[in-house]
Design a protein around this motif. Structure first.
Motif, short mmCIF file in Angstrom:
data_model
loop_
_atom_site.label_atom_id
_atom_site.label_comp_id
_atom_site.label_asym_id
_atom_site.label_seq_id
_atom_site.Cartn_x
_atom_site.Cartn_y
_atom_site.Cartn_z
N CYS A 1 0.85 -1.21 0.00
CA CYS A 1 0.00 0.00 0.00
C CYS A 1 0.87 1.25 0.00
O CYS A 1 0.61 2.20 -0.74
CB CYS A 1 -0.92 0.00 1.22
N TYR B 1 2.31 1.76 -3.34
CA TYR B 1 1.32 2.33 -4.27
C TYR B 1 1.21 3.83 -4.06
O TYR B 1 1.22 4.61 -5.02
CB TYR B 1 -0.05 1.67 -4.09
N TYR C 1 -5.88 0.40 -4.19
CA TYR C 1 -4.89 -0.53 -3.63
C TYR C 1 -5.13 -1.96 -4.13
O TYR C 1 -4.20 -2.67 -4.47
CB TYR C 1 -4.93 -0.50 -2.10
N ILE D 1 -6.11 -3.56 4.02
CA ILE D 1 -6.18 -2.50 3.01
C ILE D 1 -7.26 -1.48 3.39
O ILE D 1 -7.04 -0.27 3.28
CB ILE D 1 -6.45 -3.09 1.61
N CYS E 1 -6.60 2.31 4.14
CA CYS E 1 -7.28 3.31 3.31
C CYS E 1 -8.00 4.34 4.18
O CYS E 1 -7.90 5.55 3.94
CB CYS E 1 -8.25 2.58 2.39
#
Lengths: 281, 284
Positions: free
Chosen positions: A33, A36, A58, A142, A146
């Motif tokens: 993550c 990214y 993600y 994730i 997030c």
């Protein structure tokens, strides 16, 4: 009843008491993550984009895999590293326990259960639950990441970022059934399928050869785009929702389920004839 | 005693089923590569014969040279992808958990009363080194010989776009003048690197709780290096999965990277040996 007890035992021994596998898994996902975010920040800065992060960003990055490869002399094959790392880790984590359980105190359980079928089904259930559990943790990690980054859980990923970072061919328009299945069900189902293949192979050969076999399946799935190779359809970049030449998710799902059932059945037959007194090397 | 141990270890190495299974898997992948390449070549020659009837002229003669079609020269076939992906597993498997097993079975205690454990571990490390190098190199040599039976050994020419080696690659000029020598040097380097990798996995037997981790840790680490390589902006290849390939795959191959990787493996092995191997072994 015996089956339930056997499963409880496997879940305690193989998942709860082996909780050490979960921490590197979470670290790995967080690392992807962060990677990214780093790439997205670079590209956004360069192109002057302003887009809100969402969970699908993600997921599309981590589960992308690679586009169908056309073997040409001047285009070398590149391993889809993130996708391979994800599946290698899941397969490594389900490799050891079932086989080891045959030679240690697991033999006592096998004798007490008095039915080899139950024992085998319980090991298969362990592989299924652990693979699904690992993917659930992936989604959970994730989503937490997030939310912590102030992202949106239900948003649609930015196509420019999808194109620049993972080379997607067309934008993800909406959260269709195809997208849902491709992002949430098929990856876990594929891991279950290859995990069961690995379990069957480890029964026939040895766990480490089974792992090599599973890795060959993974690489072959990346190299060739075919619904008959489990893993090939699990790459989201090959999903027909984001790729006009992509694969139908439901077909891949059916094939993965069929492979899983075949592995369970063949393993059941093989294990019936298995010599439990065989010595470990 | 020392001589006997060397003999025993060599005997064990060449009589281990795992060693031959790993070489067998490697050879199978490499022979599959030759079949694919030979078939592609045959189809191509057939096509040429149809278009250029009565003539032996082949305008792309250079395209299917031995030096860019054997598994160490090309990077687009399935067999290349599989072989250079699973090699960390294949090279570490024959001797990977040998030390672990000897520690946990009590065999090492029997050795401890007969000779110095550090000397014994050194001999075993040498056997592990040999097994790793041979497991990697034998299938490659077999592939080279088999490919040489079906492909012409046309000297690479830089003006054609079929050869990926450039002046930025390690001993790149040798590739266009003495390709056999170029590949021979690479084979020696690959042998040493894989030997060191196998040696390191062997020494991991001191630490790990499960024997399979001796094999899985080096493989996992190489996958990590492969993933992290894109974070380092350099023109040179940093992934062992690619720089172990004699010709460059994505980026240029650097001699310094090859040396650095070998050096890193040797340093890790030495550290483990100095921490664990030199200690007196407690047999009670």
């Amino acid at each position: 009843m015996k089956y339930i007890k056997c499963i409880k035992y496997d879940l305690c021994q193989g998942i709860l008491f082996k909780a050490v596998w979960w921490l590197p898994w979470i670290v790995l996902i967080v690392l992807f993550c962060i990677d990214y975010d780093y790439q997205a920040a670079n590209i956004s800065g360069y192109l002057g984009l302003e887009s809100e992060r969402c969970m699908a960003d993600y997921l599309c990055y981590i589960l992308a895999g690679m586009k169908a490869y056309t073997p040409l002399r001047d285009i070398p094959f590149q391993f889809p590293e993130i996708w391979i790392l994800i599946y290698s880790y899941v397969l490594m984590s389900v490799l050891k326990y079932p086989y080891d359980n045959l030679y240690t105190h697991g033999t006592q359980i096998l004798i007490r259960v008095k039915c080899r079928g139950i024992w085998w089904l319980s090991k298969c259930t362990y592989v299924i639950i652990k693979c699904i559990g690992m993917f659930l943790i992936l989604y959970l990690t994730i989503s937490i990441y997030c939310v912590c980054r102030g992202g949106n859980l239900a948003g649609i990923p930015d196509y420019i970022l999808m194109l620049e970072i993972s080379d997607y061919m067309q934008p993800m328009e909406e959260w269709s059934a195809q997208v849902w299945t491709g992002l949430f069900i098929l990856p876990a189902m594929t891991a279950v399928c290859i995990g069961l293949m690995q379990l069957l192979l480890s029964l026939i050969t040895r766990p480490v050869y089974a792992f090599i076999g599973a890795m060959v399946i993974i690489i072959a799935s990346a190299y060739l785009q075919s619904a008959f190779l489990p893993g090939s359809g699990a790459m989201f970049i090959r999903n027909s929702a984001v790729n006009p030449e992509g694969m139908n998710v439901s077909g891949c799902l059916v094939i993965a389920a069929a492979y899983s059932i075949i592995c369970i059945f063949v393993g059941f037959v093989v294990f019936k004839r298995w010599d439990i007194l065989k010595k470990e090397d | 005693m020392r001589k006997n141990v060397v003999k025993t270890e060599l005997y064990k190495l060449f009589h281990t089923k795992k060693f031959y299974i790993c070489i067998g898997i490697g050879c199978l992948i490499c022979l599959f590569n030759v079949l694919y390449i030979a078939d592609a070549k045959r189809e191509y020659v057939q096509m040429l014969e149809e278009y250029w009837t009565g003539s032996n002229f082949d305008p792309t003669w250079q395209s299917s040279s031995l030096y860019n079609c054997w598994i160490g020269g090309e990077s687009f076939t399935l067999s290349f992808s599989v072989y250079f992906f699973v090699f960390p597993l294949l090279v570490t498997l024959p001797y990977g958990w040998s030390l672990y097993q000897e520690i946990h079975s009590g065999y090492l205690k029997n050795i401890a009363v007969r000779m110095k454990i550090s000397s014994y571990v050194k001999i075993k490390y040498a056997a592990a080194f040999l097994s790793g190098g041979l497991t990697m190199i034998i299938p490659l040599i077999l592939n080279f010989i088999a490919a040489a039976m079906v492909l012409p050994a046309v000297l690479p020419d830089f003006i054609y776009p079929f050869f990926s080696v450039s002046q930025f690659d390690f001993i790149g000029d040798l590739y266009y003048t003495y390709p056999i020598l170029y590949f021979a040097i690479y084979m020696i380097i690959i042998f040493i690197e894989c030997g060191l990798l196998s040696g390191l996995s062997f020494l991991l037997g001191y630490f790990v709780k499960y024997k399979m981790l001796c094999v899985l840790i080096p493989f996992g680490s190489i996958l990590f290096i492969h993933y992290f390589r894109h974070l380092v902006p350099t023109r040179y290849e940093l992934s062992p999965l690619y720089f172990m390939h004699p010709t460059p795959v994505i980026k240029n191959n650097s001699g310094w990277v090859l040396l650095g990787f070998g050096f890193m493996l040797a340093i890790f092995s030495l550290i483990i040996f100095f921490i664990k191997g030199r200690k007196d072994y407690e047999i009670y």
